[in-house]
Write an enzyme that holds these catalytic residues in place. Sequence first.
Site, PDB file in Angstrom:
ATOM      1  N   PRO A 101      -3.227  -6.321   2.035  1.00 48.36           N
ATOM      2  CA  PRO A 101      -3.181  -5.720   0.808  1.00 48.36           C
ATOM      3  C   PRO A 101      -2.952  -6.618  -0.613  1.00 48.36           C
ATOM      4  O   PRO A 101      -3.126  -6.201  -1.579  1.00 48.36           O
ATOM      5  CB  PRO A 101      -1.724  -4.721   0.991  1.00 48.36           C
ATOM      6  CG  PRO A 101      -1.166  -5.331   2.088  1.00 48.36           C
ATOM      7  CD  PRO A 101      -2.108  -6.257   3.032  1.00 48.36           C
ATOM      8  N   GLU A 128       4.907  -8.744   8.486  1.00 52.79           N
ATOM      9  CA  GLU A 128       4.893  -8.845   6.922  1.00 52.79           C
ATOM     10  C   GLU A 128       3.468  -9.562   6.655  1.00 52.79           C
ATOM     11  O   GLU A 128       3.218  -9.780   5.483  1.00 52.79           O
ATOM     12  CB  GLU A 128       6.109  -9.827   6.620  1.00 52.79           C
ATOM     13  CG  GLU A 128       7.482  -8.906   6.917  1.00 52.79           C
ATOM     14  CD  GLU A 128       7.396  -7.509   6.151  1.00 52.79           C
ATOM     15  OE1 GLU A 128       6.883  -7.447   5.029  1.00 52.79           O
ATOM     16  OE2 GLU A 128       7.617  -6.658   7.009  1.00 52.79           O
ATOM     17  N   ARG A 166     -23.702  -0.397   8.380  1.00 55.13           N
ATOM     18  CA  ARG A 166     -24.631   0.573   7.840  1.00 55.13           C
ATOM     19  C   ARG A 166     -25.725   0.188   7.183  1.00 55.13           C
ATOM     20  O   ARG A 166     -26.942   0.787   6.720  1.00 55.13           O
ATOM     21  CB  ARG A 166     -23.971   1.906   7.136  1.00 55.13           C
ATOM     22  CG  ARG A 166     -23.352   1.563   5.948  1.00 55.13           C
ATOM     23  CD  ARG A 166     -22.510   2.820   5.451  1.00 55.13           C
ATOM     24  NE  ARG A 166     -23.187   3.715   4.933  1.00 55.13           N
ATOM     25  CZ  ARG A 166     -23.900   3.741   3.699  1.00 55.13           C
ATOM     26  NH1 ARG A 166     -23.575   2.779   2.799  1.00 55.13           N
ATOM     27  NH2 ARG A 166     -24.713   4.830   3.072  1.00 55.13           N
ATOM     28  N   ASP A 181     -26.517   5.735  -2.915  1.00 53.81           N
ATOM     29  CA  ASP A 181     -25.285   5.622  -2.546  1.00 53.81           C
ATOM     30  C   ASP A 181     -24.368   5.616  -3.907  1.00 53.81           C
ATOM     31  O   ASP A 181     -24.845   4.747  -4.603  1.00 53.81           O
ATOM     32  CB  ASP A 181     -24.727   4.539  -1.813  1.00 53.81           C
ATOM     33  CG  ASP A 181     -25.178   4.765  -0.193  1.00 53.81           C
ATOM     34  OD1 ASP A 181     -25.534   5.693   0.250  1.00 53.81           O
ATOM     35  OD2 ASP A 181     -25.442   3.603   0.447  1.00 53.81           O
TER      36      ASP A 181
END
Length: 250
Positions: A101, A128, A166, A181
């Site tokens: 993150p 963590e 994809r 897209d």
Amino acid sequence: MTGQTPLSDTPPWKVSALTLFPDMFPGVLGQSLAGKALQAGIWSLEVTDIRSFGVGVHKKVDDPPFGGGPGMVMRPDVMAAAIDQAAKTMPADTTRIYLSPRGKPMDQALVRDLSQASGVMLICGRYEGLDQRVIEQAELVEVSIGDYVLSGGEIAAQVLIDAVVRLLPGVMGNSDAHQQDSFEDGLLEHPLYTHPRQWAGTAVPDILLSGDHGRIADWRHNQAKAITRERRQDLWQKWCLSQDMNKNID
Ligand code: 6GU
């Protein structure tokens, strides 16, 4: 008769995934479009179980953070051994991504770049996170899939793989399809309609039934702009700037 598929002369796009939960792979990617492409040899998956590089009889992979604080940190010696092992079967210049993150946000430009490389190494953390030294020493690129916290990198890695697969040649029938897209031109995609023409008291917009492809394209472009402006100020600002820049270049 070789039994080879038409694309088998192209080497697969190679994924090397490192995880404490090898059974999580291929996960959802074993189904549908990505699953068929995996079976067809358009991409390949090698999974390394980080646990097997753990230290001692208990195969320990983590320890508490120096300086205190909650949770556990994945040991750099264990991670480096796992990464070195996985690297043996990948080209030396393979990008090594640590799903975190704290990473640079994943976007369609990164996905496109990765789809044009020979493959990727994906390091999935738990607890963590990883000791900072192995992030630096192994030259890991930290990538995040959004501003929220997952319990581990495996789902994020699968999001990344899905987005790349994809785009690989032979995965989606119509290769023009991604031109439309969301994000490909910096705008969100226009709304879509199909049968029935009348549904729940609402008709399909007349313009889409007009057969006038030029006006349909204009209408869709305007819809894409309106939706982007309303929902995504960040993308809208960027798009407006890119239009201004093009004007100045022309
Ligand atoms: Cl890439 N990993 C984890 N563990 N959490 C995340 C993330 C990645 N992206 C957003 N949250």
